[in-house]
Design a protein around this motif. Structure first.
Motif, short mmCIF file in Angstrom:
data_model
loop_
_atom_site.label_atom_id
_atom_site.label_comp_id
_atom_site.label_asym_id
_atom_site.label_seq_id
_atom_site.Cartn_x
_atom_site.Cartn_y
_atom_site.Cartn_z
N ASP A 56 0.84 -1.19 0.00
CA ASP A 56 0.00 0.00 0.00
C ASP A 56 0.88 1.25 0.00
O ASP A 56 2.03 1.22 0.40
CB ASP A 56 -0.91 0.01 1.24
N GLY A 57 0.30 2.35 -0.43
CA GLY A 57 1.05 3.60 -0.42
C GLY A 57 1.73 3.88 -1.75
O GLY A 57 1.58 3.15 -2.73
N HIS A 58 2.49 4.98 -1.75
CA HIS A 58 3.14 5.46 -2.97
C HIS A 58 4.44 4.71 -3.24
O HIS A 58 5.30 4.60 -2.38
CB HIS A 58 3.45 6.95 -2.86
N THR A 59 4.57 4.19 -4.45
CA THR A 59 5.84 3.69 -4.96
C THR A 59 6.14 4.46 -6.23
O THR A 59 5.30 4.53 -7.14
CB THR A 59 5.78 2.19 -5.26
N ASP A 60 7.32 5.05 -6.30
CA ASP A 60 7.66 5.92 -7.43
C ASP A 60 8.86 5.39 -8.18
O ASP A 60 9.65 4.59 -7.67
CB ASP A 60 7.95 7.33 -6.93
N SER A 105 8.08 9.83 -11.80
CA SER A 105 6.63 9.69 -11.68
C SER A 105 5.99 10.88 -10.96
O SER A 105 4.80 11.14 -11.13
CB SER A 105 6.29 8.39 -10.94
N ARG A 106 6.78 11.57 -10.13
CA ARG A 106 6.34 12.80 -9.49
C ARG A 106 7.53 13.76 -9.44
O ARG A 106 8.67 13.35 -9.68
CB ARG A 106 5.84 12.52 -8.06
N PRO A 107 7.32 15.03 -9.14
CA PRO A 107 8.46 15.95 -9.00
C PRO A 107 9.47 15.42 -7.99
O PRO A 107 9.10 14.87 -6.95
CB PRO A 107 7.80 17.25 -8.51
N LEU A 108 10.75 15.58 -8.30
CA LEU A 108 11.81 14.99 -7.48
C LEU A 108 11.77 15.43 -6.03
O LEU A 108 12.05 14.65 -5.12
CB LEU A 108 13.17 15.32 -8.09
N GLN A 109 11.41 16.70 -5.79
CA GLN A 109 11.39 17.19 -4.42
C GLN A 109 10.34 16.49 -3.57
O GLN A 109 10.41 16.51 -2.32
CB GLN A 109 11.17 18.70 -4.37
N ALA A 110 9.38 15.84 -4.23
CA ALA A 110 8.36 15.08 -3.49
C ALA A 110 8.78 13.63 -3.28
O ALA A 110 8.10 12.88 -2.57
CB ALA A 110 7.03 15.13 -4.24
N LEU A 111 9.90 13.22 -3.91
CA LEU A 111 10.32 11.81 -3.84
C LEU A 111 11.46 11.57 -2.88
O LEU A 111 11.44 10.62 -2.10
CB LEU A 111 10.73 11.33 -5.24
N LEU A 193 13.81 2.71 -8.06
CA LEU A 193 12.53 2.49 -7.39
C LEU A 193 12.59 3.21 -6.04
O LEU A 193 13.50 2.98 -5.24
CB LEU A 193 12.28 1.00 -7.18
N ILE A 194 11.64 4.10 -5.81
CA ILE A 194 11.68 4.98 -4.65
C ILE A 194 10.42 4.78 -3.80
O ILE A 194 9.31 4.74 -4.33
CB ILE A 194 11.77 6.46 -5.09
N ARG A 195 10.65 4.67 -2.50
CA ARG A 195 9.53 4.54 -1.56
C ARG A 195 9.89 5.19 -0.23
O ARG A 195 10.99 4.96 0.29
CB ARG A 195 9.18 3.06 -1.35
N ASP A 196 9.00 6.02 0.27
CA ASP A 196 9.22 6.73 1.54
C ASP A 196 10.54 7.49 1.54
O ASP A 196 11.27 7.51 2.54
CB ASP A 196 9.18 5.74 2.71
N GLY A 197 10.86 8.11 0.41
CA GLY A 197 12.06 8.93 0.32
C GLY A 197 13.37 8.17 0.19
O GLY A 197 14.44 8.77 0.26
#
Length: 251
Positions: A56-60, A105-111, A193-197
Motif C-alpha cells: 500500500d502507499g506510494h511507490t515511485d 513519476s512525481r516531481p523529485l522534491q516530493a520523492l 525504485l523509490i519509496r518513503d524517500g
C-alpha cells in the motif's frame, strides 16, 4: 521484450526478499545517418515485489539516461569597453555527461531529500561534473549552473517530472526524446525504485548510439587518419570552389 520476460520469469522462480526492477528499452542501439532528425526511446519494465504482493502507499520510479562523460572547458565572456566580447574566467570539468535526461513519476522534491538526490545524481542540479579547478566552491557552483543551463537550452540536458507512468504499481514506462545533435557513444539508462524517500531498488541498461553509413566512415577517418582527412577536406573545398568559379565564368 523477450529479455524482459525472461528476466521476470527468473526472478519469480528464484524469489526475492526485496523489490526487484526488471527494466528494458525499446532500442538498445540507435544509428545516426544523414537524415537523422532525432529519436524517441521508450524505457519500460516491471517491479517484482516479494510474494507478488504490491504494498500500500506510494511507490515511485525515476529514470535517468546519461551519455558518455567528457572533459570540458567552460569559458565566461564579458564585453570589454562596451565594444567587444572577450573570454575572461574559465573552469574545467573532468566528467560532464554529454547527455542527461531524467523522468520521474512525481516531481523529485516530493520523492527524495537533497542528500539522496545528490548521491544518485537525480536532477539537473545534482549532476557530478567533477570540477578540475581549485576555485572557491561558490565560484565552481556558478560555473556549474551556467554550464547546465547552456546544455539545457541546447536540448542535451532534460528534466521531465511527472512523466513516468506506473500501472497498478507494477508496470512502468517513460519516453525520452533523443535530439538530432546527440553525441555518439555508450549510454546508460538507470532506473530507480523509490519509496518513503529512499532508493529501494535500482537497475541499469546500456544503449549504444553510433553513426552509420557515410557518417560513420567520415567520423572514423577523422579519428584514425586525421592528416589524410584534413588534406582530402582541403582538396575537396578547393575543387568545389574551382568548379563554382568555372560555372559562374561561363554564365
Amino acid at each position: 521484450m523477450k529479455r524482459l520476460f525472461a528476466t521476470l520469469a527468473f526472478v519469480l522462480l528464484v524469489g526475492a526478499r526485496e523489490p526487484v526492477l526488471v527494466p528494458d528499452v525499446s532500442q538498445s542501439e540507435v544509428e545516426i545517418v544523414y537524415s537523422f532528425t532525432g529519436a524517441e526511446l521508450l524505457l519500460f519494465g516491471a517491479i517484482v515485489y516479494p510474494n507478488g504482493r504490491v504494498p500500500d502507499g506510494h511507490t515511485d520510479v525515476a529514470v535517468v539516461l546519461k551519455g558518455p562523460p567528457q572533459s570540458i572547458l567552460v569559458r565566461e565572456k564579458e564585453k570589454i569597453g562596451g565594444l567587444i566580447w572577450a573570454n575572461t574566467d574559465s573552469a574545467r570539468f573532468r566528467s560532464a555527461p554529454t547527455f542527461y535526461a531524467i523522468a520521474s513519476s512525481r516531481p523529485l522534491q516530493a520523492l527524495v531529500d537533497e542528500r539522496t538526490a545528490a548521491i544518485y545524481e537525480l536532477g539537473l542540479g545534482n549532476i557530478h561534473l567533477s570540477p578540475a579547478s581549485s576555485d572557491e566552491p561558490a565560484e565552481q557552483r556558478r560555473f556549474e549552473t551556467g554550464f547546465v543551463d547552456l546544455r539545457e537550452r541546447g536540448g542535451l540536458y532534460v528534466s521531465k517530472p511527472s512523466s513516468v507512468e506506473i500501472r497498478q504499481g507494477v508496470l512502468y514506462r517513460a519516453r525520452i526524446a533523443i535530439p538530432a545533435r546527440v553525441p555518439v557513444g555508450r549510454y546508460t539508462a538507470e532506473t530507480f525504485l523509490i519509496r518513503d524517500g529512499k532508493i529501494i531498488a535500482a537497475a541499469t541498461r546500456d544503449i549504444e548510439i553510433r553513426k552509420s553509413g557515410f557518417e560513420r566512415f567520415v567520423a572514423s577517418a577523422a579519428t584514425h587518419w586525421p592528416f589524410t582527412y584534413g588534406l582530402v577536406a582541403v582538396l575537396l573545398s578547393l575543387g568545389f570552389g574551382w568548379a563554382a568559379g568555372a560555372v559562374f565564368r561561363k554564365t
